[in-house]
Design a protein around this motif. Structure first.
Motif, PDB file in Angstrom:
ATOM      1  N   PHE A 142     -13.692   1.971  -8.905  1.00 51.79           N
ATOM      2  CA  PHE A 142     -14.227   1.209 -10.038  1.00 51.79           C
ATOM      3  C   PHE A 142     -15.452   0.407  -9.601  1.00 51.79           C
ATOM      4  CE2 PHE A 142     -14.403  -2.449 -12.887  1.00 51.79           C
ATOM      5  CZ  PHE A 142     -14.264  -1.844 -14.121  1.00 51.79           C
ATOM      6  N   TYR A 143     -15.291  -0.381  -8.543  1.00 50.31           N
ATOM      7  CA  TYR A 143     -16.401  -1.190  -8.043  1.00 50.31           C
ATOM      8  C   TYR A 143     -17.485  -0.298  -7.430  1.00 50.31           C
ATOM      9  CZ  TYR A 143     -13.958  -5.748  -8.370  1.00 50.31           C
ATOM     10  OH  TYR A 143     -13.346  -6.897  -8.795  1.00 50.31           O
ATOM     11  N   LEU A 165      -6.417   2.452 -12.133  1.00 52.65           N
ATOM     12  CA  LEU A 165      -5.945   1.074 -12.297  1.00 52.65           C
ATOM     13  C   LEU A 165      -4.920   0.978 -13.423  1.00 52.65           C
ATOM     14  CD1 LEU A 165      -9.282  -0.894 -11.765  1.00 52.65           C
ATOM     15  CD2 LEU A 165      -7.215  -1.143 -10.410  1.00 52.65           C
ATOM     16  N   TRP A 166      -5.192   1.637 -14.522  1.00 48.18           N
ATOM     17  CA  TRP A 166      -4.249   1.592 -15.654  1.00 48.18           C
ATOM     18  C   TRP A 166      -2.894   2.177 -15.223  1.00 48.18           C
ATOM     19  CZ3 TRP A 166      -5.963   2.991 -21.363  1.00 48.18           C
ATOM     20  CH2 TRP A 166      -4.924   2.709 -22.246  1.00 48.18           C
ATOM     21  N   VAL A 167      -2.932   3.325 -14.588  1.00 44.11           N
ATOM     22  CA  VAL A 167      -1.678   3.949 -14.127  1.00 44.11           C
ATOM     23  C   VAL A 167      -0.964   3.027 -13.127  1.00 44.11           C
ATOM     24  CG1 VAL A 167      -0.712   5.876 -12.806  1.00 44.11           C
ATOM     25  CG2 VAL A 167      -2.489   6.306 -14.510  1.00 44.11           C
ATOM     26  N   GLY A 168      -1.722   2.504 -12.171  1.00 47.72           N
ATOM     27  CA  GLY A 168      -1.112   1.655 -11.158  1.00 47.72           C
ATOM     28  C   GLY A 168      -0.525   0.380 -11.735  1.00 47.72           C
ATOM     29  N   GLY A 172       3.534  -7.225  -0.761  1.00 44.96           N
ATOM     30  CA  GLY A 172       2.377  -7.111   0.130  1.00 44.96           C
ATOM     31  C   GLY A 172       1.183  -6.482  -0.568  1.00 44.96           C
ATOM     32  N   LYS A 173       1.446  -5.545  -1.486  1.00 46.71           N
ATOM     33  CA  LYS A 173       0.338  -4.899  -2.199  1.00 46.71           C
ATOM     34  C   LYS A 173      -0.438  -5.895  -3.045  1.00 46.71           C
ATOM     35  CE  LYS A 173       2.072  -0.936  -0.886  1.00 46.71           C
ATOM     36  NZ  LYS A 173       2.388  -0.896   0.515  1.00 46.71           N
ATOM     37  N   PHE A 174       0.276  -6.898  -3.578  1.00 46.48           N
ATOM     38  CA  PHE A 174      -0.408  -7.927  -4.377  1.00 46.48           C
ATOM     39  C   PHE A 174      -1.330  -8.745  -3.485  1.00 46.48           C
ATOM     40  CE2 PHE A 174       1.792  -7.961  -8.551  1.00 46.48           C
ATOM     41  CZ  PHE A 174       2.702  -6.965  -8.299  1.00 46.48           C
ATOM     42  N   ALA A 175      -0.860  -8.975  -2.255  1.00 42.96           N
ATOM     43  CA  ALA A 175      -1.682  -9.740  -1.315  1.00 42.96           C
ATOM     44  C   ALA A 175      -2.908  -8.939  -0.886  1.00 42.96           C
ATOM     45  CB  ALA A 175      -0.856 -10.139  -0.106  1.00 42.96           C
ATOM     46  N   ILE A 176      -2.858  -7.615  -1.036  1.00 41.35           N
ATOM     47  CA  ILE A 176      -4.030  -6.792  -0.718  1.00 41.35           C
ATOM     48  C   ILE A 176      -5.026  -6.807  -1.868  1.00 41.35           C
ATOM     49  CG2 ILE A 176      -4.862  -4.447  -0.270  1.00 41.35           C
ATOM     50  CD1 ILE A 176      -2.108  -3.846   0.980  1.00 41.35           C
ATOM     51  N   LEU A 203      -1.877   2.314  -5.287  1.00 40.44           N
ATOM     52  CA  LEU A 203      -2.841   3.220  -5.926  1.00 40.44           C
ATOM     53  C   LEU A 203      -3.967   2.447  -6.624  1.00 40.44           C
ATOM     54  CD1 LEU A 203      -3.374   6.228  -6.685  1.00 40.44           C
ATOM     55  CD2 LEU A 203      -2.079   5.817  -8.765  1.00 40.44           C
ATOM     56  N   MET A 204      -3.663   1.217  -7.014  1.00 42.36           N
ATOM     57  CA  MET A 204      -4.696   0.417  -7.688  1.00 42.36           C
ATOM     58  C   MET A 204      -5.850   0.076  -6.751  1.00 42.36           C
ATOM     59  SD  MET A 204      -2.218  -2.175  -9.743  1.00 42.36           S
ATOM     60  CE  MET A 204      -3.509  -3.139 -10.526  1.00 42.36           C
ATOM     61  N   ILE A 205      -5.608   0.083  -5.455  1.00 44.09           N
ATOM     62  CA  ILE A 205      -6.675  -0.358  -4.542  1.00 44.09           C
ATOM     63  C   ILE A 205      -7.744   0.716  -4.368  1.00 44.09           C
ATOM     64  CG2 ILE A 205      -7.145  -1.277  -2.251  1.00 44.09           C
ATOM     65  CD1 ILE A 205      -4.117  -2.406  -2.725  1.00 44.09           C
ATOM     66  N   PRO A 206      -7.378   1.977  -4.083  1.00 45.36           N
ATOM     67  CA  PRO A 206      -8.409   3.018  -4.209  1.00 45.36           C
ATOM     68  C   PRO A 206      -9.003   3.048  -5.618  1.00 45.36           C
ATOM     69  CG  PRO A 206      -6.318   3.972  -3.473  1.00 45.36           C
ATOM     70  CD  PRO A 206      -6.124   2.501  -3.552  1.00 45.36           C
TER      71      PRO A 206
END
Lengths: 114, 444
Positions: B56-57, B240-243, B133-137, B48-51
């Motif tokens: 954010f960006y 991002l905070w939630v994720g 894997g999510k960290f690698a994304i 969820l942090m990636i969307p």
């Protein structure tokens, strides 16, 4: 006094603005516009070619004193025309005479208010 | 995140699997449904942090670049996932090869050898590998903020693929694999609970190097980047905070006391960071901005990321507060260096992560220090740990900087990294994607 209205391609806005600043024409109004002229532009939407019925454009309005008309128009033409001989879709410039200009803050009228 | 003691179990598990030919090998730990449920949740939260990052960006750039910028995050979801299951997981969590540069375990190729594997903590290995894997994304996606609004999409894709393989994977192996050399540095290892060095320092340093290599945007610094949609940025920061609860609390790879400890300090540090930033702004500029508040949230979340496993809430307040101030000062002074880090990746992620990785030593829980002392045969001081942390940070910075520079050079040979002036003026959305983010809104 004249009101110069230019309809240009969106992607040329930065170039036109920079050219105008170079020609010391800094007081302008910019807005998004959409319209249709001779340009037929294809867009791809989910793999299909489509022809949108209105094209996005940028509209620039500049009020100038008569002696600045040519300078302004030259700067716009030079910067908004695509490389080479230009392309359909580069836009148009409309010039109208301007009856009156008033600066709200001071109430000045005419050439001094531009 | 810790993989200590599990590696042997897998290897043993694999041996049994292959020798018996029995898919349901006996002697595997039982599934701990509580831990597994939380890790599944965490895996989804980190994704969820990636969307969240895309929003954010995406909201911060010019209207003509909104889609291209969001695409940087989403492209990472595609490219890095494929790379992760082919080589990434193996390079990160396999056994040392090439002198420990990275790991390798052929069973992890396309994850084919872990189909029925359950790890010692009672969590199926599929869950752990997807969580990782999510960290690698997100790590390469973070870098994109530093060179936003001026790079070619094709070059970006080559860059994140090479960067993931040659920078992220080795760093992740060193810090989190059981035989990684930073994992075993000092008495009880370099502390990086959820990715201060691996994710944030590496992404920030790579962003800094790339921003300098690629060069500033046209007419920099005489440009004002007015966010095209700050509302979207605020929503992104919220996601991002939630994720981040998955990012930090999930990094305990359990559903236990350490999960709860990480969760609590994550909340507190984010809040402290946000409050510190608007306090600084109010005193300095006279107004508390929304962008400031959410920048402070990020600084707080980043600073607690390495420290979440070892500190208590009072420390989270102190760390969050000072990391946020340090970021604020850097971001407001960065024009001195003529640095065009478009979305302040180094200013926020780099500064806060370095503050966190180093200053966490002054707040380490007594029980952790006692374990470290025991492992060291009686005594282990915070100064010794400070040395370990500093070494880990310096290694992460220097390895990332050098490797990133090489990758940038290679990618630039394949295809020009920087968008041309004309492309930059037209905007990334039209030039690289043939699309527009908004209808008739937002003249920009």
């Amino acid at each position: 006094m004249k009101l110069i209205t230019a309809i240009i391609s969106e992607s040329k806005l930065d170039m036109v603005r920079e050219a105008l600043i170079e020609a010391e024409i800094t007081r302008i109004t910019v807005s998004r516009a959409s319209g249709f002229g001779r340009q037929v532009r294809e867009e791809i939407y989910r793999g299909k070619k489509m022809i949108p019925n209105l094209n996005p454009k940028v509209r620039i309005d500049i009020a100038v004193n008569d002696e600045f008309v040519d300078i302004t128009v030259d700067a716009i033409i030079k910067s908004a025309r695509s490389q080479g001989d230009g392309e359909i879709g580069d836009g148009k410039i409309f010039i109208q005479s301007l009856e009156e200009v008033i600066r709200i803050r001071t109430g000045e009228r005419g050439s001094a208010a531009i | 995140m810790k993989k200590r003691n599990w590696q042997k179990t897998f290897i043993f598990g694999f041996l049994i699997l292959f020798m018996s030919g029995n898919v349901f090998a006996e002697g595997q730990p039982e599934i701990d449904s509580g831990a597994t449920a939380w890790m599944l949740t965490s895996t989804a939260l980190v994704l969820l942090m990636i969307p969240g990052l895309a929003m954010f960006y995406g909201g911060l750039v010019k209207t003509k670049n909104v889609l291209g910028t969001m695409m940087h995050s989403f492209a990472a979801m595609g490219v890095m996932t494929i790379l992760w299951v082919t080589v990434g997981y193996s390079m990160c969590f396999g056994e040392n090869v090439l002198g420990g540069w990275f790991g390798w375990n052929s069973d992890y190729f396309l994850l084919s050898g872990i189909d029925t594997n359950i790890m010692e903590g009672g969590v199926p290995e599929y869950v752990f590998s997807m969580f990782q894997g999510k960290f690698a994304i997100i790590t390469p996606a973070l870098i994109a903020g530093a060179f936003a609004e001026r790079v070619s999409f094709k070059a970006y894709v080559f860059f994140i693929a090479l960067w993931g393989v040659f920078v992220y994977n080795p760093l992740c192996h060193w810090v989190w694999a059981e035989d990684g050399f930073l994992f075993n540095l000092g008495a009880n290892g370099a502390i990086d609970f959820a990715g201060g060095t691996v994710v944030h320092i590496s992404a920030a340093v790579a962003g800094l190097v790339a921003a300098i290599f690629i060069g500033p945007r046209r007419r920099f610094p005489n440009i004002l980047t007015r966010p095209n949609n700050l509302v979207m940025t605020v929503i992104g920061a919220g996601l991002l905070w939630v994720g981040w609860f998955g990012f930090n609390a999930g990094s305990s790879v359990s559903s236990s006391l350490s999960t709860a400890q990480a969760l609590a300090v994550t909340q507190v540090a984010a809040a402290a960071g946000a409050v510190a930033w608007i306090l600084a702004e109010t005193i300095h500029q006279g107004k508390a901005t929304v962008l400031g508040f959410i920048s402070g949230i990020l600084a707080g979340l980043v600073v607690i990321t390495p420290a979440a496993g070892v500190v208590q809430p009072y420390a989270a307040i102190i760390l969050g507060f000072f990391a946020s101030l340090a970021s604020y000062i850097f971001v407001s002074k960065k024009h001195i260096f003529n640095l065009d880090d478009t979305l302040d990746v180094f200013g926020i992620h780099g500064i806060a992560a370095i503050v966190g990785a180093i200053f966490l030593v002054f707040f380490i829980r007594d029980s952790w220090m006692a374990d470290a002392a025991l492992a060291n045969g009686g005594i282990w001081t915070i100064w010794q740990q400070l040395g370990v942390q500093t070494v880990a940070v310096l290694i992460a910075i220097s390895y990332t900087a050098v490797a990133t520079l090489i990758i940038l050079f290679v990618v630039n040979k394949i295809t020009k990294f920087r968008a041309s002036d004309i492309e930059e003026m037209k905007g990334l959305d039209t030039v690289y994607h043939g699309e527009r983010g908004y209808g008739m809104l937002n003249p920009n």
